[in-house]
Design a protein around this motif. Structure first.
Motif, PDB file in Angstrom:
ATOM      1  N   UNK A   1       2.824   6.570   3.444  1.00 50.31           N
ATOM      2  CA  UNK A   1       3.788   6.336   2.367  1.00 50.31           C
ATOM      3  C   UNK A   1       5.065   5.665   2.827  1.00 50.31           C
ATOM      4  N   UNK A   2       5.426   5.867   4.076  1.00 50.49           N
ATOM      5  CA  UNK A   2       6.635   5.235   4.593  1.00 50.49           C
ATOM      6  C   UNK A   2       6.333   3.912   5.290  1.00 50.49           C
ATOM      7  N   UNK A   3       5.055   3.553   5.340  1.00 52.27           N
ATOM      8  CA  UNK A   3       4.676   2.304   5.994  1.00 52.27           C
ATOM      9  C   UNK A   3       4.658   2.418   7.504  1.00 52.27           C
TER      10      UNK A   3
ATOM     11  N   UNK B   1      -0.182  12.231   8.205  1.00 55.56           N
ATOM     12  CA  UNK B   1      -0.780  10.914   8.024  1.00 55.56           C
ATOM     13  C   UNK B   1      -0.390  10.338   6.670  1.00 55.56           C
ATOM     14  N   UNK B   2      -0.456  11.155   5.627  1.00 58.78           N
ATOM     15  CA  UNK B   2      -0.059  10.696   4.293  1.00 58.78           C
ATOM     16  C   UNK B   2       1.403  10.268   4.316  1.00 58.78           C
ATOM     17  N   UNK B   3       2.247  11.052   4.960  1.00 61.02           N
ATOM     18  CA  UNK B   3       3.663  10.719   5.064  1.00 61.02           C
ATOM     19  C   UNK B   3       3.859   9.371   5.752  1.00 61.02           C
ATOM     20  N   UNK B   4       3.147   9.156   6.845  1.00 56.79           N
ATOM     21  CA  UNK B   4       3.252   7.880   7.565  1.00 56.79           C
ATOM     22  C   UNK B   4       2.772   6.727   6.698  1.00 56.79           C
TER      23      UNK B   4
ATOM     24  N   UNK C   1       0.821  -1.210   0.000  1.00 55.26           N
ATOM     25  CA  UNK C   1       0.000   0.000   0.000  1.00 55.26           C
ATOM     26  C   UNK C   1       0.855   1.260   0.000  1.00 55.26           C
ATOM     27  N   UNK C   2       1.895   1.290   0.826  1.00 55.28           N
ATOM     28  CA  UNK C   2       2.737   2.493   0.927  1.00 55.28           C
ATOM     29  C   UNK C   2       3.304   2.882  -0.432  1.00 55.28           C
TER      30      UNK C   2
END
Length: 42
Positions: free
Chosen positions: A36-38, A31-34, A3-4
């Motif tokens: 994307x980084x899993x 939240x988007x950053x988290x 998903x990330x």
């Protein structure tokens, strides 16, 4: 594809910033950053 990575690739392909995606989804840019980084999927 995890998903990330899917989220990151889709956002980049669309030319959107993390801020723009966050606004559309009603979440914070952090939240988007988290996502994307899993770091978090919630």
């Amino acid at each position: 594809m995890p998903f990330a990575n899917s989220l990151y690739q889709a956002r980049r392909k669309s030319g959107l910033s993390q801020e723009a995606v966050a606004e559309k989804l009603g979440v914070s840019r952090q939240t988007i950053s988290k996502w994307e980084t899993g770091g978090s999927l919630r």
